[in-house]
Enzyme design. Structure first.
Site, PDB file in Angstrom:
ATOM      1  N   HIS A 308     -18.846  12.581  34.320  1.00  0.00           N
ATOM      2  CA  HIS A 308     -18.568  11.370  33.550  1.00  0.00           C
ATOM      3  C   HIS A 308     -19.130  11.533  32.150  1.00  0.00           C
ATOM      4  O   HIS A 308     -20.185  12.141  31.991  1.00  0.00           O
ATOM      5  CB  HIS A 308     -19.200  10.137  34.233  1.00  0.00           C
ATOM      6  CG  HIS A 308     -18.627   8.854  33.761  1.00  0.00           C
ATOM      7  ND1 HIS A 308     -19.080   8.221  32.625  1.00  0.00           N
ATOM      8  CD2 HIS A 308     -17.599   8.105  34.234  1.00  0.00           C
ATOM      9  CE1 HIS A 308     -18.364   7.130  32.447  1.00  0.00           C
ATOM     10  NE2 HIS A 308     -17.452   7.039  33.399  1.00  0.00           N
ATOM     11  N   ASP A 366     -14.142   7.452  41.185  1.00  0.00           N
ATOM     12  CA  ASP A 366     -12.879   7.885  41.784  1.00  0.00           C
ATOM     13  C   ASP A 366     -13.077   8.779  43.003  1.00  0.00           C
ATOM     14  O   ASP A 366     -12.108   9.130  43.673  1.00  0.00           O
ATOM     15  CB  ASP A 366     -12.033   8.627  40.742  1.00  0.00           C
ATOM     16  CG  ASP A 366     -11.586   7.685  39.651  1.00  0.00           C
ATOM     17  OD1 ASP A 366     -11.178   6.564  39.979  1.00  0.00           O
ATOM     18  OD2 ASP A 366     -11.655   8.064  38.466  1.00  0.00           O
TER      19      ASP A 366
HETATM   20  N1  CMC Z   1     -15.623  20.040  37.398  1.00  0.00           N
HETATM   21  C1  CMC Z   1     -16.106  21.162  36.858  1.00  0.00           C
HETATM   22  N2  CMC Z   1     -16.688  21.211  35.640  1.00  0.00           N
HETATM   23  C2  CMC Z   1     -16.781  20.078  34.957  1.00  0.00           C
HETATM   24  C3  CMC Z   1     -16.293  18.850  35.461  1.00  0.00           C
HETATM   25  C4  CMC Z   1     -15.700  18.856  36.742  1.00  0.00           C
HETATM   26  N3  CMC Z   1     -15.222  17.728  37.269  1.00  0.00           N
HETATM   27  N4  CMC Z   1     -16.508  17.871  34.563  1.00  0.00           N
HETATM   28  C5  CMC Z   1     -17.107  18.455  33.515  1.00  0.00           C
HETATM   29  N5  CMC Z   1     -17.284  19.788  33.754  1.00  0.00           N
HETATM   30  C6  CMC Z   1     -17.950  20.748  32.860  1.00  0.00           C
HETATM   31  C7  CMC Z   1     -17.040  21.115  31.694  1.00  0.00           C
HETATM   32  O1  CMC Z   1     -16.292  22.274  31.987  1.00  0.00           O
HETATM   33  C8  CMC Z   1     -18.023  21.328  30.593  1.00  0.00           C
HETATM   34  O2  CMC Z   1     -18.575  22.623  30.749  1.00  0.00           O
HETATM   35  P1  CMC Z   1     -19.028  23.479  29.431  1.00  0.00           P
HETATM   36  O3  CMC Z   1     -20.120  22.676  28.789  1.00  0.00           O
HETATM   37  O4  CMC Z   1     -19.485  24.769  30.010  1.00  0.00           O
HETATM   38  O5  CMC Z   1     -17.797  23.572  28.584  1.00  0.00           O
HETATM   39  C9  CMC Z   1     -19.132  20.322  30.872  1.00  0.00           C
HETATM   40  O6  CMC Z   1     -19.068  20.079  32.292  1.00  0.00           O
HETATM   41  C10 CMC Z   1     -18.968  19.016  30.140  1.00  0.00           C
HETATM   42  O7  CMC Z   1     -17.643  18.541  30.352  1.00  0.00           O
HETATM   43  P2  CMC Z   1     -16.767  17.787  29.261  1.00  0.00           P
HETATM   44  O8  CMC Z   1     -15.336  17.896  29.638  1.00  0.00           O
HETATM   45  O9  CMC Z   1     -17.169  18.246  27.895  1.00  0.00           O
HETATM   46  O10 CMC Z   1     -17.311  16.307  29.462  1.00  0.00           O
HETATM   47  P3  CMC Z   1     -16.574  14.994  29.025  1.00  0.00           P
HETATM   48  O11 CMC Z   1     -17.623  13.974  28.903  1.00  0.00           O
HETATM   49  O12 CMC Z   1     -15.694  15.240  27.852  1.00  0.00           O
HETATM   50  O13 CMC Z   1     -15.591  14.685  30.277  1.00  0.00           O
HETATM   51  C11 CMC Z   1     -14.741  13.865  32.301  1.00  0.00           C
HETATM   52  C12 CMC Z   1     -15.849  13.738  31.246  1.00  0.00           C
HETATM   53  C13 CMC Z   1     -14.855  12.669  33.276  1.00  0.00           C
HETATM   54  C14 CMC Z   1     -13.366  13.773  31.638  1.00  0.00           C
HETATM   55  C15 CMC Z   1     -14.904  15.197  33.065  1.00  0.00           C
HETATM   56  O14 CMC Z   1     -16.147  15.224  33.740  1.00  0.00           O
HETATM   57  C16 CMC Z   1     -13.755  15.444  34.040  1.00  0.00           C
HETATM   58  O15 CMC Z   1     -12.712  15.964  33.657  1.00  0.00           O
HETATM   59  N6  CMC Z   1     -13.938  15.073  35.361  1.00  0.00           N
HETATM   60  C17 CMC Z   1     -12.876  15.184  36.330  1.00  0.00           C
HETATM   61  C18 CMC Z   1     -11.907  14.015  36.182  1.00  0.00           C
HETATM   62  C19 CMC Z   1     -12.486  12.718  36.688  1.00  0.00           C
HETATM   63  O16 CMC Z   1     -13.059  12.626  37.760  1.00  0.00           O
HETATM   64  N7  CMC Z   1     -12.308  11.642  35.888  1.00  0.00           N
HETATM   65  C20 CMC Z   1     -12.737  10.275  36.248  1.00  0.00           C
HETATM   66  C21 CMC Z   1     -13.806   9.758  35.339  1.00  0.00           C
HETATM   67  S1  CMC Z   1     -14.587   8.259  35.916  1.00  0.00           S
HETATM   68  C22 CMC Z   1     -13.354   7.056  35.971  1.00  0.00           C
HETATM   69  C23 CMC Z   1     -12.566   6.854  34.715  1.00  0.00           C
HETATM   70  O17 CMC Z   1     -13.051   7.022  33.598  1.00  0.00           O
HETATM   71  O18 CMC Z   1     -11.402   6.508  34.830  1.00  0.00           O
END
Ligand code: CMC
Length: 431
Positions: A308, A366
């Site tokens: 998140h 989720d």
């Molecule tokens: N699985 C594997 N690696 C992950 C994941 C994951 N679910 N989420 C983040 N990472 C890694 C990502 O690869 C990155 O690594 P590095 O620093 O080496 O590049 C690091 O963690 C930080 O990730 P980010 O994408 O820069 O973080 P963000 O804050 O931009 O993204 C997120 C947040 C929710 C989009 C992301 O965690 C994600 O894609 N999660 C899976 C989708 C999901 O479950 N979304 C629902 C969110 S909660 C409800 C809502 O908002 O609707």
């Protein structure tokens, strides 16, 4: 928000600029850079808004490090266990918990607006039979502005109020109609003798051919899912609603924009993606393979329902939902549901894995919601529509707050331009 005596100093090209600092009632201080461009001729660069507050708000507060979520100051776990969706809706919209009379009046107003204009039925029938319910909802909610002309003037507080009640009341009806249409069953009209959650289950699962009795434990679980999704501060879809609204667009168009944004798998679409992932994993022995893929930089796969932007400790909504999943599955006599086993094992494996620990990745809202919804009988395509109807009150509360704010102006970010500078047009025969 109070401006403190504190300021930050920015030194740029030999000149110093004082940036005022605001202190929120909770959370980190906020640097006011509104005059920065006019004074210093520079923009700030923050794609993804990781360090930018786009507005001030009094509705929802999240402390991502402590795993805290407050609506108007009340912790989400207390609201989920002691309150219910329409009471939380009132709280979000009007700022305080209602008295018994205020709640009764609010529930009556919502209940009396649950039917949609009969001509909207024809609009539904224009969609392909196999349309995703989210696609249908984006279109139908946007089209509400064509059916409810008398509540599109955003300058009129009364019209804003009517539009708000209409949206909260009609979204469950529209989501249920989108579902019924996608499975070829007749639309089911709302019933005013049922509460909000029970009425939604009735509109989704009853058929004219036989009686349908809503199980009160399932409607309570449904209501809790609605409550847990009601608002979440300035997330992508809420910011979309605010940005769309900043141009003066009508409320139905703005909420349709929010629904479109929510659909993405990084946001509300994650609940569908998560359940599909759990099904693909299938058995606990395949978990290591998927964990390895999630950690592999060359593989785009991510563990859906994990991570998140704000929560870096625990998502309090996930904690409530995990407990709810156990209760609902036990009630339905499917506590040995293989997906729940995979989900629990996957959660434990990830939480103990150095990659997920280091990046502070925890189950989000989720992760468990899909298991509950599937056990209740919803297909995966309905997971995100249920998120959308629950979040509608949050979008509207934020929209109303924004319109009433005298500082409200059109949202218009700038950019770091990296394209060509001026060059002369070349005639086609000379290219
Ligand atoms: N699985 C594997 N690696 C992950 C994941 C994951 N679910 N989420 C983040 N990472 C890694 C990502 O690869 C990155 O690594 P590095 O620093 O080496 O590049 C690091 O963690 C930080 O990730 P980010 O994408 O820069 O973080 P963000 O804050 O931009 O993204 C997120 C947040 C929710 C989009 C992301 O965690 C994600 O894609 N999660 C899976 C989708 C999901 O479950 N979304 C629902 C969110 S909660 C409800 C809502 O908002 O609707």
């Amino acid at each position: 928000m109070t401006e403190t005596q504190k300021t930050a100093k920015l030194s740029l090209n030999g000149q110093d600029y004082e940036l005022p600092i605001f202190s929120p009632t909770a959370g980190p201080d906020v640097l006011d850079i509104r005059k920065l461009y006019a004074q210093a001729g520079v923009f700030t660069y923050d794609p993804g808004f990781t360090s930018t507050a786009s507005c001030d708000s009094t509705i929802t507060y999240i402390d991502g490090n402590e795993g805290v979520l407050l609506h108007r100051g009340y912790p989400i776990d207390q609201l989920a266990s002691k309150s219910h969706y329409l009471e939380v809706s009132y709280l979000l919209l009007y700022g305080e918990l209602p008295t018994a009379t205020q709640l009764e009046d609010f529930e009556a107003r919502v209940t009396r607006h649950t039917m949609v204009h009969e001509q909207m039925h024809n609009f539904f029938r224009g969609f392909r039979r196999d349309a995703h319910p989210m696609a249908t909802m984006v279109g139908v909610v946007g089209a509400m502005s064509a059916f409810y002309h008398d509540s599109t003037d955003i300058a009129d507080p009364w019209q804003r109020e009517v539009a708000s009640i209409r949206l909260i009341a009609k979204l469950p009806t529209i989501a249920a109609m989108a579902y019924k249409y996608s499975i070829g069953q007749p639309f089911v009209y709302p019933r005013n003798d049922l509460d909000y959650a029970a009425n939604f289950l009735h509109m989704c699962f009853s058929v004219p051919a036989e009686d349908y009795n809503v199980n009160p434990i399932l409607s309570r679980a449904m209501d809790r899912i609605f409550t847990l999704h009601a608002d979440h501060e300035q997330n992508a879809s809420t910011s979309t609603v605010r940005l769309a609204s900043s141009s003066g667009a009508n409320p139905f168009a703005c909420i349709a924009a929010g629904i479109a944004c929510l659909w993405g798998p990084a946001h509300g679409g994650a609940n569908q993606a998560c359940l599909e992932m759990l099904k693909e994993i299938g058995t606990v022995d395949r978990i290591p393979e998927f964990i390895a893929r999630a950690k592999d930089k060359d593989d785009p796969f991510r563990l859906m329902g994990f991570g998140h932007r704000v929560y870096k400790n625990t998502d309090p909504r996930a904690t409530v939902l995990k407990q709810s999943a156990d209760e609902v599955l036990e009630l339905l006599g499917v506590e040995d549901n293989p997906l729940l086993q995979v989900a629990k094992e996957l959660e434990q494996t990830a939480l103990n894995d150095p990659y997920f620990k280091e990046k502070k990745l925890f189950p989000n809202v989720d992760f468990y919601s899909g298991i509950i919804l599937e056990a209740m009988g919803f297909p995966t395509s309905m997971f995100t529509p249920i998120f959308a109807l629950s979040r509608t009150v949050g979008w509207i509360s934020q929209w109303k707050e924004m319109i009433a704010d005298p500082q409200n102006k059109i949202g218009r970010p700038r950019q770091l331009y990296l394209g060509q500078t001026t060059r002369d047009y070349v005639d086609i025969e000379n290219r």
